[in-house]
Design an enzyme around this catalytic site. Structure first.
Site, PDB file in Angstrom:
ATOM      1  N   GLY A 255      -6.433  78.633 150.019  1.00 29.76           N
ATOM      2  CA  GLY A 255      -5.668  78.441 149.468  1.00 29.76           C
ATOM      3  C   GLY A 255      -4.490  79.189 148.551  1.00 29.76           C
TER       4      GLY A 255
ATOM      5  N   ASP B  51      -9.583  78.051 137.774  1.00 27.68           N
ATOM      6  CA  ASP B  51     -10.877  77.438 137.742  1.00 27.68           C
ATOM      7  C   ASP B  51     -11.897  77.260 136.415  1.00 27.68           C
ATOM      8  OD1 ASP B  51      -9.921  74.432 137.478  1.00 27.68           O
ATOM      9  OD2 ASP B  51     -11.594  73.875 138.605  1.00 27.68           O
TER      10      ASP B  51
END
Ligand code: IMP
Ligand code: MG
Length: 184
Positions: free
Chosen positions: A53, A112
């Site tokens: 990512g 997250d």
């Protein structure tokens, strides 16, 4: 800012709303690069990008750092094809370089639950870098499950599944030039 005319960008569907525009990303990444340039001048610097990512963020960030630096990548995987983070984060911190000779910045796309970076920073600290900091493009604090805070976070996002600028859903959407909420 919402740019409704770009919602079909790159032929993708299911893009609900643009949360962070290209211009906003560019300005924030430039500021982060400038901060690193000021802080690490004269110091041996290594950026460790977490694949997959972070690849777009790191590519832009490193070109805004006006210092020599080394760049390596490590891999982590927690989502697979789902939008729910797996319990066990698979982190692979095998780096051939001796990081004890470097000031290290971990470059991540999003925090997250916090599990990936908690595990990664613990593993890297065992290799005794001269210093260790975490730069994350996005922070989703509402989802945190373990105690972890980045040293520098460019944007805070709400509890939505976001894609673009490197972030994927099932390996798609990474090439969107903005951060968007996807209806997945
Ligand atoms: P954590 O270990 O739960 O903090 O998750 C970290 C990884 O999950 C990130 O590096 C991302 O690759 C992925 N991730 C978390 N939230 C999102 C999201 O909203 N969109 C895309 N990937 C995400
Ligand atoms: Mg990631």
């Amino acid at each position: 800012m919402i740019y409704n005319d770009t919602l079909n960008c790159c032929g993708y569907e299911n893009i609900k709303k643009i949360l962070i525009s290209e211009d906003e990303l560019k300005a924030a990444v430039q500021a982060a690069g400038e901060k690193i340039t000021q802080e690490y001048r004269g110091k041996p610097l290594m950026l460790i990008g977490i694949l997959s990512g972070s690849f777009v963020f790191l590519a832009d960030l490193c070109r805004n750092i006006r210092l020599p630096c080394e760049i390596v990548f490590v891999r982590s995987s927690s989502y697979g094809d789902s939008t729910i983070s797996n319990e066990d984060v698979d982190v692979n911190c095998r780096i051939k370089r001796d990081i004890s000779k470097y000031h290290v910045i971990i470059v991540e796309d999003i925090i997250d639950t916090g599990k990936t970076l908690k595990k990664m920073t613990e593993e890297l600290k065992e290799k005794h870098p001269l210093s260790l900091k975490v730069y994350t493009l996005l922070d989703k604090p509402e989802r945190r499950e373990v105690d972890f805070a980045a040293d520098y976070s460019l944007f805070t996002v709400p509890n939505l599944f976001v894609v673009g600028y490197g972030l994927d859903y099932s390996e798609k959407y990474r090439n969107l030039p903005f951060i968007a909420e996807a209806s997945i």
